[in-house]
Structure formats: structure tokens, C-alpha cells
Design a protein around this motif. Structure first.
Motif, PDB file in Angstrom:
ATOM      1  N   UNK A 382     -74.196  39.199  41.438  1.00  0.00           N
ATOM      2  CA  UNK A 382     -75.401  38.456  41.842  1.00  0.00           C
ATOM      3  C   UNK A 382     -75.775  38.781  43.290  1.00  0.00           C
ATOM      4  N   UNK A 383     -74.768  38.911  44.136  1.00  0.00           N
ATOM      5  CA  UNK A 383     -75.019  39.260  45.541  1.00  0.00           C
ATOM      6  C   UNK A 383     -75.705  40.624  45.635  1.00  0.00           C
ATOM      7  N   UNK A 384     -75.170  41.582  44.897  1.00  0.00           N
ATOM      8  CA  UNK A 384     -75.748  42.941  44.948  1.00  0.00           C
ATOM      9  C   UNK A 384     -77.150  42.968  44.346  1.00  0.00           C
ATOM     10  N   UNK A 385     -77.351  42.228  43.264  1.00  0.00           N
ATOM     11  CA  UNK A 385     -78.712  42.116  42.683  1.00  0.00           C
ATOM     12  C   UNK A 385     -79.667  41.532  43.724  1.00  0.00           C
ATOM     13  N   UNK A 386     -79.212  40.468  44.405  1.00  0.00           N
ATOM     14  CA  UNK A 386     -80.086  39.784  45.376  1.00  0.00           C
ATOM     15  C   UNK A 386     -80.477  40.741  46.500  1.00  0.00           C
ATOM     16  N   UNK A 387     -79.516  41.542  46.957  1.00  0.00           N
ATOM     17  CA  UNK A 387     -79.821  42.505  48.025  1.00  0.00           C
ATOM     18  C   UNK A 387     -80.849  43.524  47.534  1.00  0.00           C
ATOM     19  N   UNK A 388     -80.658  44.000  46.307  1.00  0.00           N
ATOM     20  CA  UNK A 388     -81.577  45.010  45.759  1.00  0.00           C
ATOM     21  C   UNK A 388     -82.979  44.446  45.578  1.00  0.00           C
ATOM     22  N   UNK A 389     -83.064  43.269  44.950  1.00  0.00           N
ATOM     23  CA  UNK A 389     -84.392  42.678  44.739  1.00  0.00           C
ATOM     24  C   UNK A 389     -85.040  42.314  46.077  1.00  0.00           C
ATOM     25  N   UNK A 390     -84.211  41.816  47.010  1.00  0.00           N
ATOM     26  CA  UNK A 390     -84.750  41.471  48.333  1.00  0.00           C
ATOM     27  C   UNK A 390     -85.340  42.707  49.008  1.00  0.00           C
ATOM     28  N   UNK A 391     -84.642  43.814  48.913  1.00  0.00           N
ATOM     29  CA  UNK A 391     -85.128  45.065  49.515  1.00  0.00           C
ATOM     30  C   UNK A 391     -86.441  45.494  48.853  1.00  0.00           C
ATOM     31  N   UNK A 392     -86.500  45.377  47.521  1.00  0.00           N
ATOM     32  CA  UNK A 392     -87.722  45.762  46.801  1.00  0.00           C
ATOM     33  C   UNK A 392     -88.903  44.904  47.250  1.00  0.00           C
ATOM     34  N   UNK A 393     -88.626  43.613  47.460  1.00  0.00           N
ATOM     35  CA  UNK A 393     -89.701  42.711  47.892  1.00  0.00           C
ATOM     36  C   UNK A 393     -90.154  43.051  49.309  1.00  0.00           C
ATOM     37  N   UNK A 433     -77.595  51.286  49.096  1.00  0.00           N
ATOM     38  CA  UNK A 433     -76.165  51.060  49.379  1.00  0.00           C
ATOM     39  C   UNK A 433     -75.718  49.632  49.114  1.00  0.00           C
ATOM     40  N   UNK A 434     -76.501  48.866  48.363  1.00  0.00           N
ATOM     41  CA  UNK A 434     -76.213  47.433  48.249  1.00  0.00           C
ATOM     42  C   UNK A 434     -74.805  47.141  47.740  1.00  0.00           C
ATOM     43  N   UNK A 435     -74.296  47.985  46.857  1.00  0.00           N
ATOM     44  CA  UNK A 435     -72.982  47.661  46.275  1.00  0.00           C
ATOM     45  C   UNK A 435     -71.831  47.917  47.258  1.00  0.00           C
ATOM     46  N   UNK A 436     -72.145  48.544  48.399  1.00  0.00           N
ATOM     47  CA  UNK A 436     -71.075  48.761  49.397  1.00  0.00           C
ATOM     48  C   UNK A 436     -70.821  47.516  50.239  1.00  0.00           C
TER      49      UNK A 436
END
Ligand code: ADP
Ligand code: SR1
Ligand code: MG
Ligand code: MG
Length: 450
Positions: A382-393, A433-436
């Protein structure tokens, strides 16, 4: 006047409408003795991108009337959008209001024919959070409140709480909001990475940055993975096959990662203009994009918009140092929001582990070590998803169709572009790099480095 078919309301006809609906007349005490009815005032106060919002007041009460027209307000009739979005907004307001009544305005009335919602007016000093962030106002309870809203609305509509049958029933109730999802697929996940008539940016300063996005295949792969989590399965299969024809070497990786996620009832547009605040109160409005989707989309929207506010600060004042303490507060809020969300969400999970939720077998919950592992895995993804979606936004607000006031109010274009570029570079790094990243403190350190 009877409103038996869809009619576009204006400041005059809103009064007629209110008088024709018993629940609203009674709220505004229109049938009582006295002069409340005569003193009714109406003002169109909508400053959002999509809809029209009227404030109807008299000495007795104030009511918000929000109407959706069959197109996008900020573009015009050339971009049609179903007015049925009002129906999904009303359903989501009801559901979120049931779960977190202290953070959602009460729904008074919904008229499907008129695509019209009546709800509680959030009076001053409530303002749109984005405006508060631009003005440099601190909200000490914001992280706690928004974490509570997100943890509760997401947990109680997830498979961790619902039985599988209930979950499917709920998913079905919101799956008709597909036109709004389709809109998001275009403006968040596709257009910023391709030529589109709607894209714009601070030109000429960001011309090379916008072009670089369109040529970055790894970025396009990451956005495709997130897009497929956001949208229904048949689309993601299609997307995957389109992508594979272009990036053959990623076949194995790609096919193992693509999956749709009807994880919870998400708000769907949880940026800082969908939150109204005072130092004591936090209210979430405007859930017209609600559907059963990935939880990280909401968390990311909120965190990503805080990051945009952070990067705008230097452009909003003459001397960068003037907002030093404020920028620190924004970073603290980013960190606290995630940490408090995590704590609240896991606490709800622990509390309801013997409930109807069927996602995990009782054997998982009966073994503390396995339970901890299950929770750690869930929260890490969920943390990695949130970072990815946040970046997309963040990216869509810099090169896409709809920008944010945080940057738009920086009048000096060179200064604005410099702030936007830092935000864009952070977002590109997060997307790739969100999963790092293992925790939110690392994200805050990374933000400081830009
Ligand atoms: P849109 O869908 O067009 O973005 P919003 O629901 O965000 O519309 O509403 C637009 C504006 O109307 C908000 O920015 C806010 O200023 C005002 N508004 C909306 N709902 C309320 C409310 N319940 N109380 C007070 N103001 C509101
Ligand atoms: C034309 S895009 C308009 C945007 O405003 C809404 O708030 C949504 O974020 C939508 O993408
Ligand atoms: Mg809005
Ligand atoms: Mg809206």
C-alpha cells in the motif's frame, strides 16, 4: 415550477427549486411565519473544475446545492461528461458520512433527475485546504483527521472487513461510475505521457521536461502498471498486450504485475481542494470520482498534493527563507499522515480480525507472527502504491490539462517553472524507484534533497 426533467439551475431558479422540495423548505424554515422566505439569498460559489455550486441562505440556515451539467465546467461543452456523476457523489457522501460523520458534510437531499445534491454548508472560517497551504497557514490537526478519514473509509469498505459477497455487492453499486474512471485514465495516466491537445505546461521553460516524459519508456511502464491497478480488468489486459508489443523484454515482469484492484471505496479525487479546513475541523468534500479502486490512489492524491504545496512555497514568497518553518510543517504533515494512517488502519484490522472479512484465513490471525507478516506485506504494498499514485498525481498537475493554484499563483513564469521542475523530478524518481523506499521518513529526506 415543477422540476420534472433536467433543467440547468441559475441563481433565480435555485430558489424555485428549494421551495419545491419539502425537506429543503423545512430546513430553511420557508413555511414558518416570519420573513425567512423573503430574505433568501443565492450565490454561485463554485471554483472547482467540474460543477456548479450554489450557496442558498437566509436567517434560518444555509444550504449548499451542487449541480452537475453534462460537460466539464472548466473546459466547456466541447468536453462532455455524464451528469450521473452526481449520483455517485451522493452515494459516496452517504457512505463516507456513515463511516466518518465528523469529516464529511451531511447529505440533505439528492435529485437524480436534476443531478443535484443538497448538503451541509461548511461555514467560514472553513476554507479550501489548498488556499490555506498557499497562504502559509498551519493546521495542527490535519494529519490526524485526514489519517482517520482515510483509514476508516478505506478499511470499512475493504475485504478486510467485508465478506466477499458484501464486497462484490458494494463494488457493483459503484461500478457504473466508469465514465469518471475513464476520464481519470486519460488525464492522469495517459495524456501526460503522450501528445494531447489538452496538455500544457510553463513553456518554454518546461518544454524539454515535458518532452522527456514522452520519451521515457520506463516511466511509461510504471504508469501503465498503476493504471492497470486503477482500472477494470478487461482494460488492463488490453493495455498489457499493447505495451508488450512495444517493450518485449519486459514480458515476464509485466504479466506478473498486472492486476485490477477493487480494494476499497475510494474518494477518487482526494487532492487538497477536496478538503475544507479550520484549525479544529477537517471536512472532505467532492467524492464524485468514487468507486471501488486501489486505496493508494486516495493516500497518494493527498500526499502528492502536499508535496506540490511544498515545492510551490519558494515561488510564493520573495525570500525562500520566509517559508522555511512552513515547509518543515508540510513535511511533518506528510510524515504524520502516513504514520497515523498506518497506525489507525492496522488498529482497525486488529480490532475486526474476527469479523466478516474473508481475505485471510483464521489461521493467519491465530498465529501472531504470521499475522504480523501479513500486515507488514499489505502495508508495504500500500505504501508503494501510494507513492506511485502520488507521483502520477503530481506529474499530471504540471504537464496535464488541469493545473493547481499552488503553482498557478506564482506569477513569475521562470520562478514557477523552477518550482515545478523540482516537483516533477521528485515525482519521476518516486514513480520509478518507489519500491526501494521502506518508510515515509526516507521520502521526506528525498524531498529535502530536491
Ligand atoms: P467540483 O466538483 O466542481 O470541484 P466542489 O465540490 O469541489 O466542486 O465544490 C466547488 C467549491 O464549492 C469548493 O471549492 C468550495 O469552495 C465550495 N463548496 C463545495 N461544497 C461546499 C460545502 N459543503 N460547504 C462550503 N463550501 C462548499
Ligand atoms: C479536466 S480535468 C479536471 C480535474 O478536476 C477534477 O477535480 C479531477 O481531478 C479532474 O481530473
Ligand atoms: Mg472540487
Ligand atoms: Mg469534483
Amino acid at each position: 415550477m415543477a422540476f420534472l426533467e433536467f433543467t440547468r439551475l441559475d441563481e433565480r431558479s435555485v430558489i424555485e427549486y428549494v421551495k419545491s422540495v419539502a425537506a429543503l423548505s423545512s430546513l430553511l424554515k420557508l413555511d414558518d411565519e416570519g420573513d425567512a422566505a423573503e430574505k433568501l439569498t443565492v450565490k454561485e460559489i463554485g471554483d472547482g473544475n467540474l460543477n456548479f455550486v450554489f450557496l442558498v441562505s437566509n436567517s434560518a440556515h444555509s444550504v449548499i446545492m451542487k449541480q452537475s451539467l453534462p460537460y466539464i465546467r472548466c473546459i466547456g461543452e466541447s468536453w462532455p461528461l455524464t451528469k450521473d456523476r452526481a449520483y455517485f457523489e451522493a452515494m459516496a457522501l452517504e457512505e463516507q458520512g456513515r463511516i466518518t460523520p465528523h469529516h464529511v458534510p451531511q447529505l440533505y437531499h439528492f435529485d437524480p433527475t436534476m443531478s443535484l445534491i443538497a448538503m451541509r454548508y461548511l461555514p467560514p472560517p472553513h476554507i479550501i485546504l489548498r488556499k490555506g497551504l498557499i497562504a502559509g497557514i498551519q493546521y495542527p490537526l490535519l494529519a490526524r483527521h485526514i489519517a482517520h478519514f482515510m483509514a476508516n473509509t478505506l478499511f470499512f469498505t475493504s475485504l478486510l472487513f467485508h465478506s466477499t459477497l458484501d464486497h462484490k455487492r458494494q463494488v457493483a453499486k459503484f461500478c457504473g461510475n466508469s465514465a469518471l474512471c475513464k476520464h481519470t485514465e486519460q488525464v492522469v495516466f495517459s495524456d501526460p505521457y503522450q501528445i494531447s491537445q489538452y496538455n500544457h505546461w510553463t513553456s518554454p521553460y518546461l518544454d524539454p521536461d515535458a518532452e522527456a516524459l514522452r520519451h521515457d519508456n520506463l516511466l511509461k511502464l510504471e504508469i501503465a502498471i498503476l493504471k492497470s491497478k486503477y482500472m477494470p480488468f478487461p482494460h488492463s489486459t488490453l493495455l498489457c498486450s499493447v505495451l508488450l508489443t512495444h517493450i518485449n523484454f519486459l514480458i515476464v515482469f509485466c504479466s506478473s504485475r498486472f492486476s485490477e484492484q477493487a480494494q476499497a471505496l475510494i474518494h477518487g479525487d482526494l487532492h487538497t481542494s477536496s478538503v475544507m479546513v479550520t484549525p479544529e475541523s477537517t471536512q472532505v468534500i467532492d467524492p464524485e470520482f468514487a468507486f471501488y479502486g486501489p486505496m493508494g490512489y486516495d493516500i497518494g492524491a493527498f500526499l502528492g498534493n502536499l508535496m506540490l504545496a511544498f515545492f510551490a512555497q519558494d515561488g510564493l514568497v520573495d525570500q525562500p527563507d520566509h517559508r522555511k518553518a512552513y515547509k518543515e510543517w508540510i513535511l511533518e504533515t506528510v510524515e504524520d499522515t502516513w504514520n497515523l494512517f498506518y497506525k489507525n488502519f492496522v488498529a482497525l484490522w486488529d480490532e475486526h480480525r474476527n469479523g466478516a472479512g474473508e481475505a485471510y484465513l483464521p489461521a493467519v490471525y491465530n498465529n501472531p507472527e504470521v499475522q504480523l507478516l501479513a500486515q507488514k506485506r499489505y502495508m508495504t504494498e500500500l505504501f508503494h502504491d501510494s507513492l506511485g499514485f502520488g507521483a502520477a498525481k503530481m506529474i499530471r498537475r504540471i504537464v496535464g490539462v488541469a493545473h493547481v493554484e499552488d503553482f498557478e499563483s506564482i506569477t513569475d513564469a521562470a520562478k514557477r517553472a523552477s518550482c515545478e521542475r523540482k516537483a516533477l523530478n521528485l515525482a519521476k524518481m518516486l514513480l520509478k524507484d518507489r519500491t526501494k523506499f521502506e518508510g515515509i521518513a526516507q521520502i521526506v529526506s528525498a524531498i529535502r534533497q530536491f
